[in-house]
Design an enzyme around this catalytic site. Structure first.
Site, PDB file in Angstrom:
ATOM      1  N   VAL A  14       0.864  -1.175   0.000  1.00 31.61           N
ATOM      2  CA  VAL A  14       0.000   0.000   0.000  1.00 31.61           C
ATOM      3  C   VAL A  14       0.898   1.221   0.000  1.00 31.61           C
ATOM      4  O   VAL A  14       2.086   1.140   0.322  1.00 31.61           O
ATOM      5  CB  VAL A  14      -0.955   0.029   1.214  1.00 31.61           C
ATOM      6  N   SER A  15       0.324   2.378  -0.354  1.00 35.13           N
ATOM      7  CA  SER A  15       1.149   3.565  -0.565  1.00 35.13           C
ATOM      8  C   SER A  15       1.485   4.326   0.704  1.00 35.13           C
ATOM      9  O   SER A  15       2.400   5.139   0.716  1.00 35.13           O
ATOM     10  CB  SER A  15       0.449   4.512  -1.550  1.00 35.13           C
ATOM     11  N   SER A  16       0.741   4.101   1.793  1.00 38.68           N
ATOM     12  CA  SER A  16       1.006   4.854   3.016  1.00 38.68           C
ATOM     13  C   SER A  16       0.744   3.984   4.234  1.00 38.68           C
ATOM     14  O   SER A  16       0.054   2.966   4.161  1.00 38.68           O
ATOM     15  CB  SER A  16       0.135   6.115   3.077  1.00 38.68           C
ATOM     16  N   GLN A  19      -2.890   2.866   5.475  1.00 39.76           N
ATOM     17  CA  GLN A  19      -3.728   1.990   4.667  1.00 39.76           C
ATOM     18  C   GLN A  19      -3.577   0.547   5.123  1.00 39.76           C
ATOM     19  O   GLN A  19      -2.562   0.163   5.701  1.00 39.76           O
ATOM     20  CB  GLN A  19      -3.361   2.124   3.184  1.00 39.76           C
ATOM     21  N   ALA A 165      -4.113   6.139  -2.691  1.00 38.76           N
ATOM     22  CA  ALA A 165      -3.668   4.839  -3.198  1.00 38.76           C
ATOM     23  C   ALA A 165      -3.188   4.930  -4.640  1.00 38.76           C
ATOM     24  O   ALA A 165      -2.344   4.140  -5.070  1.00 38.76           O
ATOM     25  CB  ALA A 165      -4.799   3.812  -3.083  1.00 38.76           C
TER      26      ALA A 165
END
Length: 207
Positions: A14-16, A19, A165
């Site tokens: 996931v991007s962060s 999440q 995302a």
């Protein structure tokens, strides 16, 4: 020396950090080992879990990924990563796209599908960013950035997660939704409750 026992592993990203990886793991199904990381897919430099996954797999292993955009954010990276895994004799399975790629599946049609699906995913992300940028320009022209919402609705939080995302910077997402970054971060972390009926998140400050 005992023969290598083939394994099925999962790579999830996931991007962060706010999440959740659960949805990807659920779609991938049971595996022998999971390689996970919370980092943007724009560059491979910081993707230590991906590097570890590629080092780990052996001939006959299977790497399951929820979707192509979880493995790479550009067609070039997608092809490079799949090639690296295939050269080790392992196979990559993309669950969402229902596609499998490996050393024994490098036929012309398979490569064509990889290029087409990868290019489509990259194009789709570009369109999302373009629509986002256009929305920001329109909102600025209409003067909708003067106010700051105290809270975000459940729908806005969902929209924010989807934008983050896809790689949209959180600063841009916050501006689009009319909140400051701290409010957005708390909402993404789940520490903000939706506004009540008396709190209008779209209200802006008087000019």
């Amino acid at each position: 020396m005992s023969p290598h026992k083939t394994q099925t592993v999962a790579y999830v990203r996931v991007s962060s950090t706010d999440q959740n990886l659960h949805r990807q793991l659920e779609s991938i199904g049971p595996v022998d080992r999971v390689f996970e990381e919370k980092v943007s897919g724009g560059s491979r430099t910081d993707r230590t879990a991906l590097a570890e996954c590629i080092r780990y797999v052996r001939d006959g292993d299977v790497v399951r990924v929820a979707s192509m955009d979880r493995l790479a954010r550009s067609l070039r990276d997608l092809r490079d990563i799949v090639d690296e895994i295939a050269r080790k004799g392992a196979t990559v399975v993309f669950v969402k796209e229902q596609q499998t790629y490996g050393r024994d599946a490098e036929d012309a049609m398979g490569q064509l599908m990889l290029n087409l699906l990868g290019a489509f995913a990259e194009f789709e992300r570009s369109l999302i960013r373009e629509r986002q940028a256009e929305g920001i320009r329109i909102a600025k022209a209409a003067g909708k950035y003067l106010g700051r919402a105290k809270k975000l609705t459940t729908e806005q939080v969902t929209e924010a997660r989807e934008l983050v995302a896809t790689g949209v910077p959180k600063t841009v997402v916050a501006r689009t939704l009319g909140v400051d970054r701290a409010t957005l971060y708390r909402a993404l972390a789940g520490t903000l409750s939706p506004p009540t009926a008396r709190e209008d998140p779209g209200t802006t400050a008087p000019r």
